[in-house]
Design an enzyme around this catalytic site. Sequence first.
Site, PDB file in Angstrom:
ATOM      1  N   GLY A  41      30.891  55.388  35.867  1.00 39.65           N
ATOM      2  CA  GLY A  41      30.600  56.038  34.586  1.00 39.65           C
ATOM      3  C   GLY A  41      29.860  55.105  33.641  1.00 39.65           C
ATOM      4  N   ARG A  63      27.892  57.071  41.287  1.00 42.30           N
ATOM      5  CA  ARG A  63      29.116  56.894  42.076  1.00 42.30           C
ATOM      6  C   ARG A  63      28.678  57.147  43.510  1.00 42.30           C
ATOM      7  NH1 ARG A  63      32.899  56.883  38.083  1.00 42.30           N
ATOM      8  NH2 ARG A  63      32.734  58.415  36.406  1.00 42.30           N
ATOM      9  N   GLY A  78      33.658  49.608  36.607  1.00 39.39           N
ATOM     10  CA  GLY A  78      35.108  49.665  36.521  1.00 39.39           C
ATOM     11  C   GLY A  78      35.753  49.286  37.843  1.00 39.39           C
ATOM     12  N   THR A 107      33.708  50.092  31.140  1.00 36.10           N
ATOM     13  CA  THR A 107      34.173  51.473  31.328  1.00 36.10           C
ATOM     14  C   THR A 107      34.962  51.876  30.095  1.00 36.10           C
ATOM     15  OG1 THR A 107      35.797  52.876  32.470  1.00 36.10           O
ATOM     16  CG2 THR A 107      36.084  50.511  32.733  1.00 36.10           C
ATOM     17  N   ARG A 136      41.224  67.448  12.414  1.00 34.13           N
ATOM     18  CA  ARG A 136      42.337  67.488  11.457  1.00 34.13           C
ATOM     19  C   ARG A 136      41.967  68.334  10.225  1.00 34.13           C
ATOM     20  NH1 ARG A 136      46.796  64.420  10.421  1.00 34.13           N
ATOM     21  NH2 ARG A 136      46.289  62.842  11.952  1.00 34.13           N
ATOM     22  N   ARG A 168      47.180  74.946  11.594  1.00 34.51           N
ATOM     23  CA  ARG A 168      47.220  75.199  13.031  1.00 34.51           C
ATOM     24  C   ARG A 168      47.729  73.984  13.795  1.00 34.51           C
ATOM     25  NH1 ARG A 168      41.229  77.716  13.964  1.00 34.51           N
ATOM     26  NH2 ARG A 168      41.762  79.885  13.496  1.00 34.51           N
TER      27      ARG A 168
END
Length: 318
Positions: free
Chosen positions: A10, A71, A101, A125, A154, A162
């Site tokens: 990644g 990857r 990573g 990573t 928020r 909520r």
Amino acid sequence: MAIAIMCSGGDAPGMNPAIKRFVDYAYLKGNIPYFIYNGLEGMIDDEIKQAYHKDVSGILHRGGAIIGSSRSKRFFEKKYRQKAYENLKKNDINSLIVLGGDGSFRAMDIFSKEFNINFIGIPATIDNDIAFNDYCIGVDTSLNVIRDATDKIRDTASTFKRGFVVEIMGRECGYLCATSAIACGAEICMIPEVNLDLNLAKIKLNKEIKNGRGYVLCLISEGVNKTDFMVDWMSENLGLETRKSVLGYIQRGGNPTITDRLMAFEFIVRAIDSLKIDDTNKVIVYKDGVFDKININNIVSKPYQIKQNILNMLNYID
Ligand code: F6P
């Protein structure tokens, strides 16, 4: 000496500053820098080219990695590793820096044992899940993206009274989620490393709701795999209309913070210096405020653990 750099797995914000420093510092120290484009896949397919200053001008502020990443499943087959090795030899390269990573370091562990390759790993990573290491390139930028998103969510949570369940990346590692929950004041934090007692959470939060609390934020690590469950749980047990927000790939992008840029520079300088004195097949780590080098065998054989002081700060439900 020819030194190649590659990004693997990644992408993480800060990879570009690392790539820029790599080219500048390699030339400064009398080495020839090479790029391996598109990670392990590019190494197999001979996407290897000498790098020049012009390739890295104007990239410091950019997220992602200008040389690409991947990857690779193929790399775990011997015949493709052989091909990758031959491509490096063809370009006279036997020193390699890998930004990635634990999966990438595992691949390099196998590769460096099979072939005559000197390798240095740099933790890069957003997951921050490398053993013996407190800081991976990309983490600070990612945390700031999460902070920004959570603060915004928020706003709606408090306005509409909520519940919100915010899903955070990190695979099996709850670092991003835990530190964000602490810093953003989430009422509930769920990470793979901690088994939260929902019965206690229910009692505590209902007491607060009775006393006037209007909303509840839950930050949940993707590795817990209970995001939808928590949406239903909060509706049913806290009586709040609850929505979910999966932050996803915005956590991996964006322009790197100053911390990520500076850390990238520090890691790169140490990686090149280490290759130059033949101190190789190690990963540069940053632990308790100092840089160090850890043997690749140790890195791949031990799982990362979130520091206890961070876990202690999560311990707010009693
Ligand atoms: O390892 C970084 C990461 O963003 C994880 O947090 C996430 O689980 C994974 O990569 C996603 O992988 P991919 O890019 O293959 O979808």
